[in-house]
Design an enzyme around this catalytic site. Structure first.
Site, PDB file in Angstrom:
ATOM      1  N   HIS A 121      -5.286  -1.925 -10.506  1.00 40.28           N
ATOM      2  CA  HIS A 121      -5.600  -2.857  -9.419  1.00 40.28           C
ATOM      3  C   HIS A 121      -5.849  -2.087  -8.127  1.00 40.28           C
ATOM      4  O   HIS A 121      -5.539  -0.901  -8.008  1.00 40.28           O
ATOM      5  CB  HIS A 121      -4.462  -3.859  -9.211  1.00 40.28           C
ATOM      6  N   LYS A 164      -2.336  -4.056  -3.757  1.00 42.05           N
ATOM      7  CA  LYS A 164      -1.438  -4.855  -4.596  1.00 42.05           C
ATOM      8  C   LYS A 164      -0.009  -4.344  -4.450  1.00 42.05           C
ATOM      9  O   LYS A 164       0.245  -3.140  -4.557  1.00 42.05           O
ATOM     10  CB  LYS A 164      -1.877  -4.797  -6.062  1.00 42.05           C
TER      11      LYS A 164
END
Length: 237
Positions: free
Chosen positions: A130, A134
């Site tokens: 990600h 995040k």
């Protein structure tokens, strides 16, 4: 639909834009700065779409119960108690929780039990990538993939490996998180056998797939009786 949005970050704003393009209405957007509204506000929407933080969950669940407003939630890292409260809420109103609302990911989770059963005894590793903003790891989706493979929790989840950790046990699922750049989300499950590897990968090109899946799920949820639903049920019966 008339929608209450809980969590006015990137997902919340994209949900709002998409709803308005389709002729739906956003009644109110709730975030940490105006969360106190949940304590006094009457029912203002057909459904709540929640992509917020667990710190708002208790207030939001209390509001949904008080106003009998159906709830769709994609909030991850909730506590066991919060999930339990959400399940109890499903006795009174339609509720759905999913870690990921994309069609591809939910098909991924649908077929994983069949693959794991066919490849019983193979080593299993899950990795996810990600963007660098995040804050939690591993992702809620990665945890859901592990649960799809091992719903009873009989395998140990090993979160990364370091040092003299010894040989890999057959009774474990490796979990690995990569963070960097602007990656929306990539999830991969590797099954390692003798002299062969079977790999399943899903790559998200944008958050729009999550938004479209969530809005579609919200429309279906509004046709349902009270209950705690998941994407497996909505998509595959």
């Amino acid at each position: 639909m008339k929608v209450m949005i809980s969590g006015y970050g990137r997902m919340g704003k994209l949900i709002e834009q998409t709803l308005e393009k389709s002729g739906d209405t956003v009644a109110v957007s709730i975030d940490i700065d105006n969360a106190a509204l949940l304590n006094t506000m009457d029912k203002v929407a057909d459904i709540i779409m929640d992509f917020s933080n667990p710190s708002l969950t208790d207030q939001l669940l209390a509001y949904a119960e008080r106003t009998r407003t159906p709830l769709l939630s994609g909030t991850t890292n909730m506590t066991v108690q919060q999930h339990g409260t959400m399940a109890e809420l499903g006795r009174k109103i339609p509720v759905i929780w999913a870690s990921n609302y994309s069609l591809g990911i939910n098909l991924f989770m649908h077929i994983l039990p069949q693959v794991a059963a066919a490849l019983k005894g193979w080593d299993i590793e899950i990795s996810e990538t990600h963007h660098n903003k995040k804050v939690d790891a591993p992702s809620g989706t990665a945890k859901s993939l592990a649960d799809a493979i091992d719903p009873e929790g009989s395998c140990e989840r090993v979160f990364g490996r370091s040092g003299n950790c010894g040989a890999r046990s057959m009774n474990e699922i490796g979990m690995h998180a990569l963070r960097g750049g602007t990656v929306t989300g990539e999830h991969r499950v590797d099954f390692f056998g003798n002299d062969e590897v079977f790999e399943i990968t899903h790559k998200a090109g944008s958050r729009q797939i999550l938004v479209d899946g969530a809005i579609g799920a919200a429309r279906k949820l509004l046709t349902k009786e009270p209950g705690l639903y998941d994407m497996e049920t909505l998509l595959f019966g």
